[in-house]
Design an enzyme around this catalytic site. Structure first.
Site, PDB file in Angstrom:
ATOM      1  N   HIS A   1       0.844  -1.196   0.000  1.00 28.09           N
ATOM      2  CA  HIS A   1       0.000   0.000   0.000  1.00 28.09           C
ATOM      3  C   HIS A   1       0.879   1.246   0.000  1.00 28.09           C
ATOM      4  O   HIS A   1       1.906   1.294   0.674  1.00 28.09           O
ATOM      5  CB  HIS A   1      -0.899   0.039   1.248  1.00 28.09           C
ATOM      6  CG  HIS A   1      -1.961  -1.006   1.243  1.00 28.09           C
ATOM      7  ND1 HIS A   1      -3.106  -0.891   0.493  1.00 28.09           N
ATOM      8  CD2 HIS A   1      -2.055  -2.184   1.887  1.00 28.09           C
ATOM      9  CE1 HIS A   1      -3.860  -1.948   0.687  1.00 28.09           C
ATOM     10  NE2 HIS A   1      -3.244  -2.758   1.529  1.00 28.09           N
TER      11      HIS A   1
ATOM     12  N   ALA B   1      12.215 -20.556   9.553  1.00 26.28           N
ATOM     13  CA  ALA B   1      10.865 -20.296  10.050  1.00 26.28           C
ATOM     14  C   ALA B   1      10.780 -18.925  10.704  1.00 26.28           C
ATOM     15  O   ALA B   1      11.689 -18.508  11.423  1.00 26.28           O
ATOM     16  CB  ALA B   1      10.463 -21.372  11.051  1.00 26.28           C
TER      17      ALA B   1
ATOM     18  N   LYS C   1      18.602 -12.281   7.245  1.00 27.48           N
ATOM     19  CA  LYS C   1      20.000 -12.043   6.886  1.00 27.48           C
ATOM     20  C   LYS C   1      20.643 -13.392   6.612  1.00 27.48           C
ATOM     21  O   LYS C   1      20.286 -14.406   7.206  1.00 27.48           O
ATOM     22  CB  LYS C   1      20.732 -11.356   8.038  1.00 27.48           C
ATOM     23  CG  LYS C   1      20.248  -9.938   8.289  1.00 27.48           C
ATOM     24  CD  LYS C   1      21.116  -9.283   9.346  1.00 27.48           C
ATOM     25  CE  LYS C   1      20.826  -7.884   9.694  1.00 27.48           C
ATOM     26  NZ  LYS C   1      19.823  -7.110   9.352  1.00 27.48           N
TER      27      LYS C   1
END
Length: 177
Positions: A104, A151, A171
């Site tokens: 957005h 995860a 990272k």
């Protein structure tokens, strides 16, 4: 008897998928409790031997979604097409992962966000990638071939081939050997 019922449910799910404008390759397994729909234009193409599990949502929202062969999209994943989404072959996408190739606009504080439009660059995921449970991939990202995304990670930038990434933002923590 259960195998027969499972095959009937899978065939019905694939027919519903096709009724909603998507195309499935050969030998796909699609849960009757998943949602795959072309909405607002665009397209959805699943390759051969894909597995779409219960609760997964794959919605075009005007963009093209191309999913390669041997891809698994596990329970409760959200996959949108807005600016285009390309997923390579042999990709594993764990439960509750979110892929939304759009953002957005919000720069004008005097105009409500919903009236400012969106930007959509697209997302590309290379072959042989594993996205762990709960991964978020942001618009404009290219996840290179062979990457593993841990995860809970949020991928905000494109990755190097065969890298292992973790964190918020994700990272590189090592390379696959």
């Amino acid at each position: 008897m259960q195998k027969l019922l499972d095959r009937i449910a899978n065939r019905l799910a694939i027919l519903l998928t096709q009724f909603h404008g998507a195309r499935c390759g050969r030998f796909c397994t699609v849960s009757i409790r998943s949602t795959i729909k072309v909405i607002g234009g665009g397209s959805i193409q699943l390759g051969d031997r894909c597995q779409i599990h219960a609760g997964a949502m794959i919605l075009s929202y005007g963009g093209a979604i191309e999913i390669g062969n041997d891809v698994s999209i596990n329970p409760y994943c959200i996959v949108y097409g807005h600016g285009g989404l390309k997923i390579g072959n042999g990709v594993r996408i764990a439960a509750q992962t979110v892929l939304i190739p759009s953002n957005h606009n919000f720069d004008d504080k005097h105009t409500p966000i919903f009236e400012q439009g969106e930007t959509s660059k697209g997302i590309t995921i290379g072959d042989d990638v594993w996205l762990g449970a709960g991964v978020r991939v942001l618009d404009g990202v290219n996840i290179a071939r062979g990457c593993v995304i841990a995860a809970g990670s949020v991928v905000t930038k494109s990755t190097d081939e065969y890298g292992v990434y973790a964190g918020v933002p994700a990272k590189k923590i090592k390379s696959r050997s």
